[in-house]
Design an enzyme around this catalytic site. Structure first.
Site, mmCIF file in Angstrom:
data_model
loop_
_atom_site.group_PDB
_atom_site.id
_atom_site.type_symbol
_atom_site.label_atom_id
_atom_site.label_comp_id
_atom_site.label_asym_id
_atom_site.label_seq_id
_atom_site.Cartn_x
_atom_site.Cartn_y
_atom_site.Cartn_z
ATOM 1 N N ASP A 180 1.053 -1.559 0.099
ATOM 2 C CA ASP A 180 0.107 0.370 -0.159
ATOM 3 C C ASP A 180 0.689 0.938 0.095
ATOM 4 O OD1 ASP A 180 0.804 -0.742 2.809
ATOM 5 O OD2 ASP A 180 -0.933 0.890 3.433
ATOM 6 N N ASP A 186 1.281 -17.670 -3.794
ATOM 7 C CA ASP A 186 1.848 -16.600 -5.165
ATOM 8 C C ASP A 186 0.616 -15.999 -5.585
ATOM 9 O OD1 ASP A 186 3.624 -14.955 -6.526
ATOM 10 O OD2 ASP A 186 4.576 -16.384 -7.218
ATOM 11 N N GLU A 218 2.499 -10.050 0.411
ATOM 12 C CA GLU A 218 2.891 -9.283 0.713
ATOM 13 C C GLU A 218 4.582 -8.911 0.585
ATOM 14 O OE1 GLU A 218 -0.081 -6.035 2.543
ATOM 15 O OE2 GLU A 218 0.871 -4.279 2.114
HETATM 16 O O1 9MR Z 1 -3.933 -4.673 0.093
HETATM 17 C C1 9MR Z 1 -3.970 -3.660 1.838
HETATM 18 C C2 9MR Z 1 -2.754 -4.084 2.136
HETATM 19 O O2 9MR Z 1 -1.889 -3.879 1.782
HETATM 20 C C3 9MR Z 1 -2.573 -4.543 4.004
HETATM 21 O O3 9MR Z 1 -1.738 -4.894 4.410
HETATM 22 C C4 9MR Z 1 -4.379 -5.509 3.663
HETATM 23 C C5 9MR Z 1 -4.544 -5.769 5.850
HETATM 24 O O4 9MR Z 1 -5.039 -4.396 5.738
HETATM 25 O O5 9MR Z 1 -5.250 -5.011 3.211
HETATM 26 C C6 9MR Z 1 -5.152 -4.673 1.197
HETATM 27 O O6 9MR Z 1 -6.100 -3.921 0.898
HETATM 28 C C7 9MR Z 1 -7.480 -4.974 0.908
HETATM 29 C C8 9MR Z 1 -8.777 -4.746 2.496
HETATM 30 O O7 9MR Z 1 -8.107 -4.738 3.378
HETATM 31 C C9 9MR Z 1 -9.687 -5.184 2.521
HETATM 32 N N1 9MR Z 1 -9.552 -5.486 0.281
HETATM 33 C C10 9MR Z 1 -9.277 -5.618 -0.505
HETATM 34 C C11 9MR Z 1 -8.334 -4.765 -0.402
HETATM 35 C C12 9MR Z 1 -6.930 -5.065 -1.031
HETATM 36 O O8 9MR Z 1 -6.994 -5.988 -2.306
HETATM 37 O O1 9MR Z 2 2.838 -6.482 9.317
HETATM 38 C C1 9MR Z 2 1.623 -6.234 9.955
HETATM 39 C C2 9MR Z 2 0.624 -7.255 10.572
HETATM 40 O O2 9MR Z 2 1.776 -7.857 12.044
HETATM 41 C C3 9MR Z 2 -0.028 -6.986 10.606
HETATM 42 O O3 9MR Z 2 -1.089 -8.555 11.309
HETATM 43 C C4 9MR Z 2 -1.107 -7.089 9.776
HETATM 44 C C5 9MR Z 2 -2.896 -6.905 10.342
HETATM 45 O O4 9MR Z 2 -2.698 -6.114 11.091
HETATM 46 O O5 9MR Z 2 -0.421 -5.875 8.777
HETATM 47 C C6 9MR Z 2 0.553 -6.184 8.882
HETATM 48 O O6 9MR Z 2 0.696 -4.526 7.959
HETATM 49 C C7 9MR Z 2 0.838 -3.915 7.209
HETATM 50 C C8 9MR Z 2 -0.017 -2.764 7.585
HETATM 51 O O7 9MR Z 2 -0.750 -2.571 8.388
HETATM 52 C C9 9MR Z 2 -0.679 -2.097 6.007
HETATM 53 N N1 9MR Z 2 0.769 -1.798 4.964
HETATM 54 C C10 9MR Z 2 0.917 -3.063 4.999
HETATM 55 C C11 9MR Z 2 1.695 -3.974 6.065
HETATM 56 C C12 9MR Z 2 1.765 -5.550 6.112
HETATM 57 O O8 9MR Z 2 1.602 -6.303 5.251
#
Ligand code: 9MR
Ligand code: 9MR
Length: 561
Positions: free
Chosen positions: A188, A532, A541
């Site tokens: 993100d 993947d 991610e």
């Molecule tokens: O793309 C988002 C990612 O960077 C975050 O780690 C993740 C968890 O917070 O959320 C992703 O976004 C998703 C959202 O939470 C739910 N709808 C789909 C989004 C992306 O595919």
């Molecule tokens: O690294 C984070 C992980 O420990 C948490 O369980 C998760 C859900 O809250 O979020 C991860 O961090 C995400 C952040 O909230 C948004 N940017 C992407 C990060 C990696 O997924």
């Protein structure tokens, strides 16, 4: 006729070489998922092991170049591993130390190829830092630095709004401030202080502990060629953003800069949503103080004024936190991006981290308690990183004992482990747990000289590079089989088939399987809960904190070579 024969022979041998060493050929040419190696390779003088599934008792190492068997060994006794539900044996070929390109063969099966070489981790070290350049907010990436990943600027963040949750008398809701630069957090495009802090600190620690290797990295970034090491130039891009996240009126630090919702899978320039500065928190202030205190000493030889600025910022945040020790992040109703929250946690470990870094930099003591036990570093906890940095500077019996309690528990786990790794549990970002454990183990080796820690670090690192049951080397572009569909907006939106190189994917995580639907995950074993696929933000991610420790470990191992 003779000539034709000779030509045919040469062609055949080239073909043979291609067949045995070309990464692309393997999927069809031998049974997969039975022999797992570090797909990058091993240091000649380092520990070398592969994980093998099957009934054979022996293994061989075969040269890709000559196809000769260069080493024979016995496999260890079979051992069951709960995390993957497999019974496996280890192939230990530490003794074999001739540089070259090889495979491990067992029965009819063979592993991915790997290299034995002193510099086998050098390119990885540079690429893991270069990845951060690709993540610079507020600036375009020129082709001469970014190659095919060049792109237009996005998220200049020169006019972002103070969110209601962050409003103060001097900066009421809607106040516009500039908060430019910084790195995108992950897949993100938002920027989070807590995660930024642990990231820059892991990277600055790599520089402090391995100044020659870390300082010598040649990254081909716009600042290359100036008087400052490229690594520090890259880190500074984020430090400068972090400094803007401190309220000059009281020293408090905002938790994040974010859009209200996650954007679609679009390029930075296309994401024109409004960006907001959201609430001050205790961990933001303390983590920021820790990183700025460290930055102050690291940048001092290169830029005295910047060093002073960082130290003043660190003191300001530390002071603010003393009167605000329990302000947790609480997601406002209209904000839906990452939280980096720690419900129910105390912030004593953050306090120890900040106090320790301030002490290392200033030689004065700051009030904080050493956490017992110390935990493996992560975005929630920088205490062990602080302990490591303190022990790097001076001996301290109490800190040393606590640090080694942690290191010994990791060493013990690795020595008992069927998969030869110090990690046994899986959660979001599990690959970074392996890497942070490897970092602690390498430090324990440096502080004690005991090679068992170094071997455990190497073996645990091997996991990330392919010695795992998924068969993936988890760093994009490094290894035979690497992630192609990371949950990463630019890699998805740029129209280029291969993802940006040098990013470590989060890795197996049996939780949060709603991202692609539980049926997408084909195994119920935690260590196999990885796919993947673009949708899999819970396993595929990438994130700056995970890469920050990849930087540390690859530099450290490169230095060992
Ligand atoms: O793309 C988002 C990612 O960077 C975050 O780690 C993740 C968890 O917070 O959320 C992703 O976004 C998703 C959202 O939470 C739910 N709808 C789909 C989004 C992306 O595919
Ligand atoms: O690294 C984070 C992980 O420990 C948490 O369980 C998760 C859900 O809250 O979020 C991860 O961090 C995400 C952040 O909230 C948004 N940017 C992407 C990060 C990696 O997924």
């Amino acid at each position: 006729m003779r000539k034709i024969l000779l030509a045919a022979l040469i062609l055949l041998s080239i073909l043979g070489l291609v067949l045995s060493c070309n990464p692309g050929m393997q999927a069809d040419s031998y049974p997969m998922n039975t022999i797992h190696v570090n797909q990058l390779g091993y240091l000649p003088d380092g520990y070398k092991s592969a994980v093998v599934i099957g009934s054979s008792n022996t293994f061989t190492i075969v040269s890709c170049e000559s196809k000769a068997v260069v080493f024979r060994g016995d496999l260890s006794e079979p051992q069951y591993w709960e995390a993957s539900g497999e019974t496996v044996r280890l192939a230990d070929f530490t003794e074999f130390n001739t540089p070259g390109i090889y495979r491990v063969n067992v029965g009819g099966g063979r592993s991915h190829r790997f290299e034995i070489d002193r510099q086998v981790f050098s390119e990885l070290a540079a690429a893991s830092v270069k990845a951060f350049y690709f993540h610079r907010a507020g600036v375009g990436l020129e082709e001469k630095y970014a190659g095919i990943y060049s792109r237009n600027p996005g998220h200049t963040d020169t006019a972002v709004g103070i969110h209601a949750s962050a409003a103060s008398e001097s900066r009421p809701e809607g106040t516009i401030i500039s908060s430019a630069k910084g790195w995108y957090d992950a897949g993100d495009y938002n920027k989070y202080i807590v995660n930024s802090a642990i990231t820059v600190s892991s990277m600055m620690s790599a520089y402090e502990h391995y100044p020659e290797i870390a300082g010598g990295l040649d990254l081909n970034i716009p600042e290359s060629g100036d008087q400052t090491p490229d690594l520090l130039d890259e880190i500074r891009w984020n430090l400068e953003w972090m400094l803007t996240m401190q309220d000059p009126n009281d020293g408090g630090v905002y938790h994040k800069l974010t859009s209200k919702n996650f954007s679609g899978m679009i390029m930075p320039e296309e994401d024109t949503s409004e960006r907001w500065i959201v609430m001050k928190t205790t961990p933001a202030a303390l983590d920021f103080a820790a990183s700025m205190a460290q930055a102050s000493r690291v940048y001092k030889p290169f830029d005295g004024a910047f060093s002073e600025r960082c130290l003043t910022a660190a003191f300001g945040a530390w002071e603010w936190a003393q009167g605000n020790m329990d302000i947790h992040y609480s997601q406002p109703e209209d904000i839906h991006t990452g939280a980096y929250a720690q419900p129910g946690a105390s912030f004593e470990d953050e306090k120890f981290w900040a106090a320790t870094e301030l002490m290392i930099t200033t030689d004065e003591t700051y009030d904080a308690v050493l956490p017992q036990p110390l935990k493996v570093p992560e975005w929630r906890d920088g205490a062990a990183l602080a302990a490591m940095n303190l022990l790097h500077k001076q001996s301290d019996d109490g800190v040393k004992q606590t640090f080694f309690t942690l290191a010994d528990s990791l060493l013990n786990e690795q020595q008992m482990s069927a998969y030869d790794v110090s990690n046994a549990t899986f959660r979001w970002g599990s690959n970074s747990d392996f890497l942070n454990q490897a970092m602690i183990l390498i430090a324990a080796y440096r502080f004690s000289g005991n090679e068992a820690y170094k071997d455990a670090a190497q073996s645990t690192f091997d996991w990330v590079m392919g010695k795992n049951p998924t068969g993936f080397s988890f760093v994009t572009g490094f290894g035979d089989k690497t992630p192609r569909h990371i949950h990463h907006r630019p890699s998805e939106a740029d129209g280029i088939e291969t993802p940006q190189p040098g990013w470590v994917a989060g890795g197996p995580n049996p939780w949060n399987q709603e991202d692609c639907g539980a049926e997408a995950y084909t195994s119920s074993y935690p260590a196999l809960a990885y796919i993947d696929q673009l949708c899999s933000y819970a396993t595929n991610e990438i994130a700056i904190n995970w890469n920050g420790v990849l930087v540390y470990v690859s530099i450290a191992l490169d230095a060992e070579g």
